[in-house]
Structures are given as C-alpha cells and as structure tokens.
Design a protein around this motif. Structure first.
Motif, mmCIF file in Angstrom:
data_model
loop_
_atom_site.group_PDB
_atom_site.id
_atom_site.type_symbol
_atom_site.label_atom_id
_atom_site.label_comp_id
_atom_site.label_asym_id
_atom_site.label_seq_id
_atom_site.Cartn_x
_atom_site.Cartn_y
_atom_site.Cartn_z
ATOM 1 N N SER A 144 85.292 -10.661 -39.118
ATOM 2 C CA SER A 144 84.799 -9.377 -38.578
ATOM 3 C C SER A 144 84.185 -9.579 -37.198
ATOM 4 O O SER A 144 84.334 -8.735 -36.313
ATOM 5 C CB SER A 144 83.763 -8.772 -39.515
ATOM 6 N N GLN B 175 86.882 -1.481 -42.850
ATOM 7 C CA GLN B 175 86.869 -1.850 -44.262
ATOM 8 C C GLN B 175 86.297 -0.712 -45.116
ATOM 9 O O GLN B 175 86.834 -0.386 -46.156
ATOM 10 C CB GLN B 175 86.030 -3.115 -44.435
ATOM 11 N N ASP C 61 90.253 -4.330 -40.500
ATOM 12 C CA ASP C 61 89.333 -5.246 -41.184
ATOM 13 C C ASP C 61 89.443 -4.994 -42.686
ATOM 14 O O ASP C 61 89.008 -3.953 -43.168
ATOM 15 C CB ASP C 61 87.912 -5.008 -40.679
HETATM 16 MG MG LIG Z 1 84.184 -9.027 -42.547
#
Ligand SMILES: [Mg+2]
Ligand SMILES: Nc1ncnc2c1ncn2[C@@H]1O[C@H](COP(=O)(O)OP(=O)(O)OP(=O)(O)O)[C@@H](O)[C@H]1O
Lengths: 327, 221
Positions: B42, B86, B162
């Motif tokens: 990330s 995410q 992500d």
């Molecule tokens: Mg991550």
C-alpha cells in the motif's frame, strides 16, 4: 460536491469533446450551478437548524440596522427643530405690559430677527397652570411669580456665533432682565445622537464579528459531517477549489437568508411603531412620518448578509479544509 | 510509465516501510505487487498517487518527477490515475451513478457526456441496471465493481488497485481480474497489489514481491 439530483440529463449545451478553454469554463460554471443548487437543497432539507441559523444572523443584523433607522428618524426630527433657535427675553419685574408689547414689536423689525412673540405674565401663568397640574398650589400664591416674556426667533440664516451675539445685544436692553438662548438642549441632543451612532456602530461591529463566528462554526460542522466525502473527492483528484465551492455556497445561502430575515424584522418593527409615532407626531403638530428601510435598504441588507455568509464560510473553509487529507 | 529510483519510506515512528526500491513499470504493462501483510504494498501505491512522499529517492510517473509536484498540482496528478481502494471508499449518500460520475464532474465534463461515459463504465462492470441504487443496497462485490467503474470512467493511463479482490469469492475475483486485463488491453498501465498468490500466479503477469520493505523479486523486467 457532485449534484444529488437523480436526473443526470439536464439542459446543457451539447459539447462532446472537452478540449479548449471554453469547455473548461463551461465545466466550471456547471459545477458552480451544481454546488449552488446542491447546497441550497441541503440547507432547505434541514429546515430546523437552517431556520435557527437564519434567525441568529437575521437578529444580529436587524439590531444595529434597526437602531440606525431609528436614529435616522430622530435626527430627521431634530433637523426640523434646528433652524429656529429661540432667545427668551425675561423682562424686568417693573416693566409694564404695554412697554413690553412695544419692545416686542420693535424687536420684530430688527435686522437679525425673524419674528417675536410676547407672552404676558398672566398668559404664562395660565399656561403653566394647565400644563403642570399645579393649579391648586398656584392658586395659593399671593402674586404671579412669573415675569413677562418675549420669545425672539432669529433669522434662520444666522449661524451660532451670530445668534449668541444677538442674545448679548438684546440683554443690553434696560427692560430685559435676562436673555436666554435655547440652544443648549439642541447641542446636547446632537452630542447624544453622535454618541448613540457610535454605540450603534460598535454594537454593529461586534454583532458582525459574532455573525462571522457563528457562520464559521456552522460551516465547520458541515465540513466535519462530510469529512469522508471530502477525502474521497480529494483522492479522485478534486482540487481545493472544487471541495471548497459547495461550502462557500452554503455560507452564502445562510447569509442571504439571514439578510432577508433581518429586512423582514426591521420592516415589521417599523410597521409596529408607525401608528403610535404618527399619533405622537400629531400631538406635537409635526409633519413627521416614520421613514422605513426602503427597497434599497432591504436589498443592501440581503447583500450584506450574503457577503458575511461568504466571508464566514471562507474563514471556516480555509482553516479546516486543508487539514482534511486522505490517509 | 512508473519508475522508482532508490526509494525509501520511513514513517514517523521510525519504521521503514520501503527500503531502497528500484523499479520500472513500462507503459501498458500489467503488474502484480505482492508480499505479506506489512511488506509495503500500500505504501508504494500511496507514493505513486502522492498520498505520501518518499523519505529518500525519486518516483517518476508518466515522465514527471513527483518531487516537483507541489500540493497545488496533486489534484491534476491524481486525475491521471484511476484507483481502486481496498475498502471501496464510496459516497454512501449518493447513487451508484453519482459515485461513478464523480471523477468526470471534477474534470468538468458536460452533463450528457457524463451520462454517456458513466453508463459505458457501469455496463463494463455489469452494473448498468443498478445505476440508481444506493451503495448500501449493493453486495461487497458489487460495491467493489462500482469502485472499479469510478476508477476507469475518466479513461486514466494508469490504474492502481489495492487488494481489489480482498473479500470476494474465487469466481468473482477471477471476473474482476479479467476486467483489469480488458482495460490493460486498451492501453492502460495496471498495477495491482494483492496477496492472493493462488490467483495471481495463474494469470501469468509480471509479479513484484516485497518483503519487509525490500523488493526481493520482479524489479527488473
Ligand atoms: Mg495494504
Ligand atoms: N501512516 C502510517 N504510519 C506509520 N506506519 C505506517 C503507516 N502506514 C503503514 N505503516 C507501516 O508501514 C508498513 C507497510 O505498510 P503497508 O500498508 O504498505 O503494508 P501492506 O503491504 O499494504 O500490508 P497489507 O497487506 O496488510 O495491506 C507496515 O508495517 C505498517 O505498519
């Protein structure tokens, strides 16, 4: 940020490609329209808290503006009084009524005098009796304590020193015991008016600062409420200006609403006072009438409200928006 | 398209998230970024989209040295990059349509054009019939696809994702990966962070592996 209206198809000029400054501009204008409409919907969708904000701003603006209108009216009245300053000639006890009457008509010919009015001591006593309500007390008096009186009205064109000089000249006359210039109360009134104006100005200034703080706080809360949204908009490339826009419009709507309410408040207060004041004016045989806010005054209030709203929103936005960055 | 030159990132607490990363991703590449939790995946994506700055080293995106991009220039930089997050990061008080339209509204597109493009993007992710639904009424996978539609609607040259298949079942995960491949075929550079090794090793794309902030494989082409 983005409009919440569920109809994406809106009447907009058809421009499929978006190269060129013109398209940038139309996109920018479009976002202004969207932000303005979206902010307005948000303000209206919360009638309770919005009304409260409007009222607070409205009252804060109405107070100094209303006082100012009141002062304008008072000074209009006192302007009417200003020109005929009056000199009261209290005559010697020994002077006979005929002698006094003669003096009055002589003085009326004086080059600086507009007119004179003779009030005999009997007349004065009667008048006093009627006005004061001390009739019983006065009846017990052995003799009339009041002197003969000549009221001298100087020419309107005379300035203050000239009137004072005239007073001194009249006092020289052997029949005159005392010459009194009735201008002090006017000066006092004028000083009082000036003082009141400054107080209104100071109070107005403080209330304006208060309005700014209240608006700033309201906008700050709006920003807090939409924190997640701001983060997301910044993540997908929204500039500070883009994020700022709807909040500035929110401030504008609060301010404009407050200005409208202030105009309504001032106008209704004046309307409420109109009848008793015209009654009072009638009693004093005055042609006085209450002058209100007027269309321009009301419009100015709304504009002032709008500007304050923008300024308050700008304060909040510039302080709080930069700190909201995606993490 | 994306170059990392001896990039290190140390967070305030003294923790090194990235250490001396050298990396080049060419234009129209399709690259996976993998590694254990906390490896720095990330963080790499955050540096590319300027959510953070490197402690040392140089990041170059689309020919632009990111150190030269001031905070005023960040929005413009981000508009060239589509990102799938995410945790979706959707606006929950707006419809699916409005969510997807956001990048276009920001870019100043005209209404009709926005409608056309949003529908095309929703069609691509198979959600055209949910245009006016609120995100809360959608399943996790559907929300993820709304996020993907929003990332691609502005036709960015780079697409970052992500953990895009984080909590999806294998069939749906494969479908979403397929979607990314389709975007790649029309010329978008794709970089996907994921630790679903089973899935990504089947797809036969370049895989960059991070371990405790070091790049241990896949750095050079
Ligand atoms: Mg991550
Ligand atoms: N804002 C932050 N402040 C301090 N440390 C951070 C911050 N963000 C990440 N880290 C640390 O940096 C390291 C790398 O984090 P990163 O989020 O890049 O890992 P990741 O590979 O994405 O992991 P995951 O698979 O769990 O998402 C971790 O040890 C994390 O604790």
């Amino acid at each position: 940020m983005i409009g919440r209206r569920k109809t994406p198809q809106r009447k907009a000029s058809a421009r499929p490609s978006r190269t060129g400054l013109l398209n940038q501009l139309s996109g920018w204008l479009q976002h202004h329209r969207l932000s303005a409409a979206d902010s307005l919907v948000r303000v209206i969708e919360n009638p309770g808290s919005s009304l409260l904000t409007w009222l607070v701003i409205g009252i804060a603006l109405a107070l100094p503006v209303g006082l100012n209108v009141a002062l304008d009216n008072v000074s209009q009245v006192s302007d009417g009084w200003e020109s005929p300053a009056q000199i009261s000639l209290f005559l010697q006890d020994g002077a006979a009524t005929e002698e006094a009457q003669q003096l009055a008509s002589e003085l009326a010919e004086h080059k600086d005098v507009a007119g004179t009015r003779f009030i005999s001591r009997e007349e004065a006593l009667n008048e006093f009796r009627e006005l004061s309500g001390f009739a019983d007390v006065l009846a017990n008096l052995q003799e009339n304590p009041l002197p003969n009186l000549i009221l001298v009205t100087p020419l309107v064109t005379l300035d203050e020193p000239a009137v004072s000089a005239l007073r001194a000249e009249l006092e020289e006359n052997s029949v005159v015991a005392e010459a009194v210039l009735d201008m002090e109360w006017l000066q006092r009134l004028n000083t009082l008016m000036e003082l009141s104006r400054r107080i209104v100005l100071a109070v107005g200034g403080m209330l304006v600062v208060g309005v700014l703080l209240i608006l700033g706080n309201t906008i700050r809360l709006a920003i807090e409420n939409r924190r997640d949204e701001i983060v997301i908009v910044k993540l997908v490339g929204g500039s500070n200006g883009f994020v700022r826009r709807p909040f500035l419009y929110t401030g504008l709507w609060y301010g404009v609403g407050g200005g409208v309410l202030a105009a309504i408040l001032v106008s209704s207060a004046l309307w409420f006072l109109e009848d008793p004041i015209s009654d009072l004016a009638l009693l004093y045989e005055s042609a006085f009438y209450l002058s209100g806010l007027g269309v321009m005054g009301a419009l100015n209030l709304v504009i002032l409200g709008g500007l304050l709203g923008l300024a308050g929103a700008w304060l909040a936005v510039s302080r709080h928006l930069v700190h909201i960055e995606p993490q | 398209m994306i170059t990392f030159d001896r990039v290190s990132k140390r967070y305030d607490e003294g923790h090194d998230a990235l250490r001396e990363i050298n990396l080049h991703i060419g234009s129209e590449d399709f690259v996976f970024l993998t590694g254990h939790s906390g490896a720095g995946k990330s963080t790499m994506l955050r540096l590319i989209m300027l959510m953070d700055r490197p402690t040392r080293g140089q990041v170059i995106v689309n020919g632009q040295d990111l150190a030269a991009v001031r905070s005023r220039g960040i929005p413009k930089h981000r508009r060239n990059i589509g990102v799938v997050f995410q945790n979706h990061r959707l606006l929950f008080d707006r419809t699916v349509f409005d969510n997807v339209a956001l990048p276009l509204v920001i870019a100043g597109y005209e209404h009709r054009e926005i409608g056309r493009r949003v529908r095309a993007a929703l069609d691509k992710v198979g959600l055209l019939d949910r245009e006016w639904a609120m995100p809360k009424a959608l399943s996790g996978g559907e929300q993820q696809r709304v996020g993907i539609a929003r990332a691609v609607v502005g036709k960015p040259r780079i697409l970052l994702a992500d953990e895009p298949t984080g909590n999806l079942d294998p069939t749906l995960s494969a479908e979403i990966m397929n979607l990314f491949e389709q975007f790649n075929q029309v010329g978008v550079t794709v970089l996907i962070a994921s630790h679903d090794l089973a899935l990504i090793s089947r797809l036969r794309h370049r895989i960059i592996t991070l371990k405790q902030g070091y790049l241990i494989s896949g750095g050079a082409q």
